[in-house]
Design a protein around this motif. Structure first.
Motif, PDB file in Angstrom:
ATOM      1  N   TYR A  92      97.832  87.463 -22.086  1.00  0.00           N
ATOM      2  CA  TYR A  92      99.299  87.383 -21.997  1.00  0.00           C
ATOM      3  C   TYR A  92      99.786  86.125 -22.696  1.00  0.00           C
ATOM      4  O   TYR A  92      99.106  85.100 -22.681  1.00  0.00           O
ATOM      5  CB  TYR A  92      99.698  87.370 -20.521  1.00  0.00           C
ATOM      6  N   ARG A  93     100.962  86.214 -23.346  1.00  0.00           N
ATOM      7  CA  ARG A  93     101.559  85.030 -23.964  1.00  0.00           C
ATOM      8  C   ARG A  93     103.072  85.152 -24.000  1.00  0.00           C
ATOM      9  O   ARG A  93     103.620  86.252 -23.870  1.00  0.00           O
ATOM     10  CB  ARG A  93     101.031  84.807 -25.382  1.00  0.00           C
ATOM     11  N   PHE A  94     103.736  84.012 -24.200  1.00  0.00           N
ATOM     12  CA  PHE A  94     105.192  84.011 -24.369  1.00  0.00           C
ATOM     13  C   PHE A  94     105.567  82.872 -25.306  1.00  0.00           C
ATOM     14  O   PHE A  94     104.843  81.887 -25.420  1.00  0.00           O
ATOM     15  CB  PHE A  94     105.921  83.898 -23.021  1.00  0.00           C
ATOM     16  N   CYS A  95     106.672  83.056 -26.017  1.00  0.00           N
ATOM     17  CA  CYS A  95     107.165  82.009 -26.917  1.00  0.00           C
ATOM     18  C   CYS A  95     108.608  82.345 -27.284  1.00  0.00           C
ATOM     19  O   CYS A  95     109.130  83.393 -26.914  1.00  0.00           O
ATOM     20  CB  CYS A  95     106.304  81.928 -28.186  1.00  0.00           C
ATOM     21  N   SER A  96     109.257  81.453 -28.011  1.00  0.00           N
ATOM     22  CA  SER A  96     110.609  81.752 -28.498  1.00  0.00           C
ATOM     23  C   SER A  96     110.510  82.274 -29.933  1.00  0.00           C
ATOM     24  O   SER A  96     109.480  82.127 -30.589  1.00  0.00           O
ATOM     25  CB  SER A  96     111.499  80.510 -28.428  1.00  0.00           C
ATOM     26  N   ILE A  97     111.595  82.855 -30.424  1.00  0.00           N
ATOM     27  CA  ILE A  97     111.615  83.436 -31.771  1.00  0.00           C
ATOM     28  C   ILE A  97     112.096  82.383 -32.763  1.00  0.00           C
ATOM     29  O   ILE A  97     113.033  81.634 -32.487  1.00  0.00           O
ATOM     30  CB  ILE A  97     112.516  84.681 -31.796  1.00  0.00           C
ATOM     31  N   SER A  98     111.449  82.321 -33.935  1.00  0.00           N
ATOM     32  CA  SER A  98     111.789  81.302 -34.931  1.00  0.00           C
ATOM     33  C   SER A  98     112.808  81.785 -35.947  1.00  0.00           C
ATOM     34  O   SER A  98     113.629  81.026 -36.428  1.00  0.00           O
ATOM     35  CB  SER A  98     110.520  80.873 -35.683  1.00  0.00           C
ATOM     36  N   ASP A  99     112.733  83.055 -36.302  1.00  0.00           N
ATOM     37  CA  ASP A  99     113.568  83.564 -37.386  1.00  0.00           C
ATOM     38  C   ASP A  99     113.711  85.066 -37.196  1.00  0.00           C
ATOM     39  O   ASP A  99     112.935  85.679 -36.464  1.00  0.00           O
ATOM     40  CB  ASP A  99     112.877  83.261 -38.725  1.00  0.00           C
ATOM     41  N   GLU A 100     114.688  85.672 -37.853  1.00  0.00           N
ATOM     42  CA  GLU A 100     114.879  87.113 -37.705  1.00  0.00           C
ATOM     43  C   GLU A 100     115.493  87.693 -38.967  1.00  0.00           C
ATOM     44  O   GLU A 100     116.174  86.993 -39.729  1.00  0.00           O
ATOM     45  CB  GLU A 100     115.779  87.417 -36.504  1.00  0.00           C
ATOM     46  N   SER A 101     115.241  88.979 -39.205  1.00  0.00           N
ATOM     47  CA  SER A 101     116.003  89.768 -40.178  1.00  0.00           C
ATOM     48  C   SER A 101     116.563  90.943 -39.377  1.00  0.00           C
ATOM     49  O   SER A 101     116.369  91.015 -38.166  1.00  0.00           O
ATOM     50  CB  SER A 101     115.096  90.252 -41.316  1.00  0.00           C
ATOM     51  N   ASN A 102     117.230  91.874 -40.046  1.00  0.00           N
ATOM     52  CA  ASN A 102     117.799  93.027 -39.320  1.00  0.00           C
ATOM     53  C   ASN A 102     116.741  93.815 -38.565  1.00  0.00           C
ATOM     54  O   ASN A 102     117.023  94.412 -37.533  1.00  0.00           O
ATOM     55  CB  ASN A 102     118.502  93.975 -40.306  1.00  0.00           C
ATOM     56  N   ASP A 103     115.520  93.844 -39.107  1.00  0.00           N
ATOM     57  CA  ASP A 103     114.485  94.702 -38.516  1.00  0.00           C
ATOM     58  C   ASP A 103     113.282  93.963 -37.966  1.00  0.00           C
ATOM     59  O   ASP A 103     112.437  94.578 -37.321  1.00  0.00           O
ATOM     60  CB  ASP A 103     114.006  95.728 -39.555  1.00  0.00           C
ATOM     61  N   LEU A 104     113.170  92.672 -38.223  1.00  0.00           N
ATOM     62  CA  LEU A 104     111.960  91.941 -37.827  1.00  0.00           C
ATOM     63  C   LEU A 104     112.283  90.656 -37.081  1.00  0.00           C
ATOM     64  O   LEU A 104     113.308  90.027 -37.328  1.00  0.00           O
ATOM     65  CB  LEU A 104     111.119  91.597 -39.071  1.00  0.00           C
ATOM     66  N   PHE A 105     111.375  90.283 -36.180  1.00  0.00           N
ATOM     67  CA  PHE A 105     111.382  88.957 -35.553  1.00  0.00           C
ATOM     68  C   PHE A 105     110.185  88.189 -36.096  1.00  0.00           C
ATOM     69  O   PHE A 105     109.081  88.736 -36.165  1.00  0.00           O
ATOM     70  CB  PHE A 105     111.206  89.054 -34.025  1.00  0.00           C
ATOM     71  N   TYR A 106     110.391  86.933 -36.455  1.00  0.00           N
ATOM     72  CA  TYR A 106     109.298  86.060 -36.880  1.00  0.00           C
ATOM     73  C   TYR A 106     109.084  85.042 -35.767  1.00  0.00           C
ATOM     74  O   TYR A 106     110.029  84.379 -35.344  1.00  0.00           O
ATOM     75  CB  TYR A 106     109.658  85.341 -38.180  1.00  0.00           C
ATOM     76  N   GLN A 107     107.837  84.949 -35.282  1.00  0.00           N
ATOM     77  CA  GLN A 107     107.592  84.046 -34.159  1.00  0.00           C
ATOM     78  C   GLN A 107     106.197  83.446 -34.273  1.00  0.00           C
ATOM     79  O   GLN A 107     105.407  83.825 -35.125  1.00  0.00           O
ATOM     80  CB  GLN A 107     107.783  84.794 -32.834  1.00  0.00           C
ATOM     81  N   TYR A 108     105.949  82.468 -33.432  1.00  0.00           N
ATOM     82  CA  TYR A 108     104.660  81.782 -33.450  1.00  0.00           C
ATOM     83  C   TYR A 108     103.955  81.890 -32.101  1.00  0.00           C
ATOM     84  O   TYR A 108     103.367  80.947 -31.614  1.00  0.00           O
ATOM     85  CB  TYR A 108     104.854  80.317 -33.876  1.00  0.00           C
ATOM     86  N   CYS A 109     104.067  83.067 -31.476  1.00  0.00           N
ATOM     87  CA  CYS A 109     103.258  83.323 -30.277  1.00  0.00           C
ATOM     88  C   CYS A 109     101.790  83.351 -30.703  1.00  0.00           C
ATOM     89  O   CYS A 109     101.451  84.004 -31.698  1.00  0.00           O
ATOM     90  CB  CYS A 109     103.596  84.694 -29.685  1.00  0.00           C
ATOM     91  N   ASP A 110     100.923  82.690 -29.979  1.00  0.00           N
ATOM     92  CA  ASP A 110      99.502  82.725 -30.312  1.00  0.00           C
ATOM     93  C   ASP A 110      98.962  84.131 -30.084  1.00  0.00           C
ATOM     94  O   ASP A 110      99.188  84.726 -29.032  1.00  0.00           O
ATOM     95  CB  ASP A 110      98.733  81.735 -29.425  1.00  0.00           C
ATOM     96  N   ALA A 111      98.276  84.652 -31.091  1.00  0.00           N
ATOM     97  CA  ALA A 111      97.749  86.017 -30.992  1.00  0.00           C
ATOM     98  C   ALA A 111      96.607  86.190 -31.978  1.00  0.00           C
ATOM     99  O   ALA A 111      96.563  85.523 -33.013  1.00  0.00           O
ATOM    100  CB  ALA A 111      98.851  87.029 -31.287  1.00  0.00           C
ATOM    101  N   GLU A 112      95.697  87.058 -31.654  1.00  0.00           N
ATOM    102  CA  GLU A 112      94.574  87.399 -32.536  1.00  0.00           C
ATOM    103  C   GLU A 112      94.576  88.909 -32.750  1.00  0.00           C
ATOM    104  O   GLU A 112      95.179  89.643 -31.966  1.00  0.00           O
ATOM    105  CB  GLU A 112      93.258  86.965 -31.876  1.00  0.00           C
ATOM    106  N   PRO A 113      93.887  89.391 -33.826  1.00  0.00           N
ATOM    107  CA  PRO A 113      93.799  90.841 -34.022  1.00  0.00           C
ATOM    108  C   PRO A 113      93.311  91.525 -32.743  1.00  0.00           C
ATOM    109  O   PRO A 113      92.527  90.966 -31.987  1.00  0.00           O
ATOM    110  CB  PRO A 113      92.761  90.974 -35.147  1.00  0.00           C
ATOM    111  N   GLY A 114      93.786  92.720 -32.512  1.00  0.00           N
ATOM    112  CA  GLY A 114      93.492  93.449 -31.274  1.00  0.00           C
ATOM    113  C   GLY A 114      94.733  93.522 -30.407  1.00  0.00           C
ATOM    114  O   GLY A 114      94.935  94.493 -29.692  1.00  0.00           O
ATOM    115  N   SER A 115      95.582  92.471 -30.489  1.00  0.00           N
ATOM    116  CA  SER A 115      96.851  92.511 -29.737  1.00  0.00           C
ATOM    117  C   SER A 115      97.935  93.239 -30.527  1.00  0.00           C
ATOM    118  O   SER A 115      99.020  93.505 -30.012  1.00  0.00           O
ATOM    119  CB  SER A 115      97.313  91.101 -29.392  1.00  0.00           C
TER     120      SER A 115
END
Length: 347
Positions: free
Chosen positions: A256-279
């Motif tokens: 489990y993880r949580f973070c705030s969002i850094s940037d956005e476009s109409n269709d995407l959120f860009y964030q720096y939540c820690d994550a590895e492949p599989g999630s």
């Protein structure tokens, strides 16, 4: 608080049979050189006819047969502002940004209760989230590479977390005291993928349509997570996004993880939540108050697409990206769940 939005209607117009796919693509959990933040800003706003094409969808069935459904979009007001993005501080780092802030959920009481028990494992190596008694939301690229379906998607299964029952007898050697999750595997009856994903991998529409819905062969009896429309960053000051999945580097654990969002476009959120492949494919959710109520309500507002390398001004830069559930995508996913748009008027 959650703000209700009137949702456009998506109605099916025609359905065609297609040839059975080859199922020869390799599963790729990390995508390279896709349209990044700068590129997204320059994309033109899709016209109504573009949207009808992008939101048409393929359905693949358990027996390998495949159909294409063309759709019409009703009641949509196009936003002339284009792909506006809100710039926040950007960081050039890796999948784990600084101190690893992920939490492994070991306690069975948490693991098998809401919201953690809505996280599922997809047999191609991704994660997903329960969105109805019979449906799972995940990322399209877990099942299809833009040209063909991945090898493992021919006999696709979904793993729902369970803790071993009391009748399991003696513990197996090496089993941890707190118990890793074991999975109850269910076959997938059919899979829906928007046509925008096929176009996206070869064209410039990027990750905007990297989502898919799986219909399970048998319904489950546990609580699922409701869909919501993703608000803009401005509408969720200080709000954290949350998601849980099965990261490859923590085998057999729910992370489990949580973070705030850094940037956005109409269709995407860009964030720096820690994550590895599989999630990849995890349901990203928000906790907000319901209007006129004191209770918190969790709703899925995006699908975690994964860690991406993109070319920004000639330099390779990376970030973690999630596909936002816009009013149109809400209408489409809701239509896939219910088979009609009657239950999809308010998001």
């Amino acid at each position: 608080t959650w703000h209700l939005k009137k949702i456009p209607q998506i109605v099916s117009e025609r359905t065609f049979s297609l040839d059975s796919p080859k199922f020869e693509a390799k599963t790729k959990l990390e995508l390279n050189s896709v349209c990044g933040i700068e590129c997204q800003r320059k994309l033109p706003v899709p016209s109504l006819s573009d949207l009808k094409d992008l939101l048409s969808y393929e359905t693949i069935f358990e027996n390998g047969t495949r159909t294409l459904t063309e759709v019409n979009v009703l009641g949509l007001v196009l936003d002339p502002a284009g792909n506006t993005t809100t710039r926040r501080s950007s960081r050039k780092k890796r999948q784990i940004y600084g101190t690893d802030s992920r939490f492994s959920i070991y306690d069975k009481r948490f693991m098998t209760n809401f919201p953690f028990n809505t996280a599922v494992k997809v047999s191609t190596g991704c994660s997903g989230i329960l969105i109805s008694p019979k449906h799972v939301l995940t990322a399209a690229h877990c099942l299809h590479n833009g040209k063909d379906y991945v090898k493992g998607s021919k006999r696709l299964r979904v793993g729902l977390m369970k803790t071993k029952s009391r009748g399991d007898g003696r513990k197996r050697k090496g089993a941890k005291r707190n118990g890793m999750p074991s999975f109850q595997w269910t076959r997938v009856k059919s899979t829906h993928i928007p046509k925008g994903w096929f176009k996206g991998v070869s064209g410039d529409i990027a990750l905007d349509y990297d989502y898919a819905v799986l219909e399970l062969k048998r319904p489950h009896k546990r609580k699922y997570m409701e869909l919501g429309i993703s608000p803009t960053i401005k509408m969720m000051p200080g709000s954290m996004i949350h998601f849980s999945g099965f990261d490859n580097d923590r085998s057999g654990q729910l992370v489990y993880r949580f973070c705030s969002i850094s940037d956005e476009s109409n269709d995407l959120f860009y964030q720096y939540c820690d994550a590895e492949p599989g999630s990849t494919g995890s349901g990203v959710y928000l906790r907000l108050k319901e209007p006129n109520k004191k209770k918190w309500k969790r709703k899925i507002i995006a699908v975690y697409s994964g860690h991406q390398w993109v070319d920004v001004n000639g330099e390779q830069q990376d970030y973690n990206v999630a596909v936002r559930i816009t009013p149109l995508k809400y209408a489409q996913i809701c239509f896939w769940i219910h088979g009609n748009d009657e239950n999809c008027a308010q998001g």
